[in-house]
Design an enzyme around this catalytic site. Structure first.
Site, PDB file in Angstrom:
ATOM      1  N   VAL A  65       0.834  -1.196   0.000  1.00  0.00           N
ATOM      2  CA  VAL A  65       0.000   0.000   0.000  1.00  0.00           C
ATOM      3  C   VAL A  65       0.871   1.249   0.000  1.00  0.00           C
ATOM      4  O   VAL A  65       1.949   1.268   0.585  1.00  0.00           O
ATOM      5  CB  VAL A  65      -0.967  -0.001   1.211  1.00  0.00           C
ATOM      6  CG1 VAL A  65      -0.220  -0.006   2.524  1.00  0.00           C
ATOM      7  CG2 VAL A  65      -1.927   1.162   1.158  1.00  0.00           C
ATOM      8  N   CYS A  66       0.393   2.273  -0.693  1.00  0.00           N
ATOM      9  CA  CYS A  66       1.022   3.598  -0.673  1.00  0.00           C
ATOM     10  C   CYS A  66      -0.109   4.621  -0.646  1.00  0.00           C
ATOM     11  O   CYS A  66      -1.227   4.308  -0.252  1.00  0.00           O
ATOM     12  CB  CYS A  66       1.958   3.797  -1.865  1.00  0.00           C
ATOM     13  SG  CYS A  66       1.122   3.830  -3.464  1.00  0.00           S
ATOM     14  N   ARG A  67       0.150   5.816  -1.083  1.00  0.00           N
ATOM     15  CA  ARG A  67      -0.885   6.857  -1.047  1.00  0.00           C
ATOM     16  C   ARG A  67      -1.975   6.616  -2.094  1.00  0.00           C
ATOM     17  O   ARG A  67      -3.160   6.737  -1.807  1.00  0.00           O
ATOM     18  CB  ARG A  67      -0.247   8.232  -1.255  1.00  0.00           C
ATOM     19  CG  ARG A  67      -1.251   9.362  -1.169  1.00  0.00           C
ATOM     20  CD  ARG A  67      -0.551  10.722  -1.122  1.00  0.00           C
ATOM     21  NE  ARG A  67      -1.533  11.781  -1.078  1.00  0.00           N
ATOM     22  CZ  ARG A  67      -1.837  12.554  -2.109  1.00  0.00           C
ATOM     23  NH1 ARG A  67      -1.227  12.402  -3.267  1.00  0.00           N
ATOM     24  NH2 ARG A  67      -2.739  13.495  -1.997  1.00  0.00           N
ATOM     25  N   GLY A  69      -1.421   4.083  -5.018  1.00  0.00           N
ATOM     26  CA  GLY A  69      -1.308   2.808  -5.725  1.00  0.00           C
ATOM     27  C   GLY A  69      -0.133   2.684  -6.665  1.00  0.00           C
ATOM     28  O   GLY A  69       0.202   1.583  -7.088  1.00  0.00           O
ATOM     29  N   MET A  94      -4.006   4.623   0.241  1.00  0.00           N
ATOM     30  CA  MET A  94      -4.538   5.212   1.470  1.00  0.00           C
ATOM     31  C   MET A  94      -5.601   6.267   1.189  1.00  0.00           C
ATOM     32  O   MET A  94      -6.464   6.510   2.038  1.00  0.00           O
ATOM     33  CB  MET A  94      -3.404   5.815   2.298  1.00  0.00           C
ATOM     34  CG  MET A  94      -2.500   4.774   2.933  1.00  0.00           C
ATOM     35  SD  MET A  94      -3.361   3.652   4.079  1.00  0.00           S
ATOM     36  CE  MET A  94      -3.646   4.765   5.456  1.00  0.00           C
TER      37      MET A  94
END
Length: 109
Positions: A65-67, A69, A94
């Site tokens: 996961v990141c901000r 994708g 996120m």
């Protein structure tokens, strides 16, 4: 067949709500994680992944996961190159995860 699967945030939330404990890796920067992280996730910045990937279980599903994708997809691609096979990119990251939570529980993204 791609080694990288995708998972929508609502599906991850449903799994967590059902008591599952998937291995989640947050690859955002320190300042981003300071605003909130998915419960149970571990934090390894994308830039640190080449030095730390061996800390991750190779035969277990890994949800990255990141901000939004994009960085988590890069992390998935890197791990696939290292021989990892059960890789999942959280679509929308996120930003979309935060939309699923009550306003007072939302991480800052």
């Amino acid at each position: 067949m791609s080694l990288i699967q995708v998972l929508a945030p609502e599906n991850l939330k449903a799994r967590l709500d059902e008591g599952e404990t998937p291995f989640i890796v947050d690859v955002r920067e320190d300042d981003e994680v300071a605003g909130g992280i998915i419960p149970g996730a571990i934090h390894i910045r994308l830039g640190d992944l080449p030095a730390r990937f061996e800390e991750l279980p190779k035969n277990e599903e890994l949800i990255l996961v990141c901000r939004g994708g994009s960085r988590s997809l890069k992390a998935c691609e890197f791990l696939a190159d290292q021989g990892y096979k059960k890789l999942v990119n959280l679509t929308g990251g996120m930003r979309e995860w935060a939309d699923l939570l009550p306003e007072d529980e939302r991480p800052t993204v």
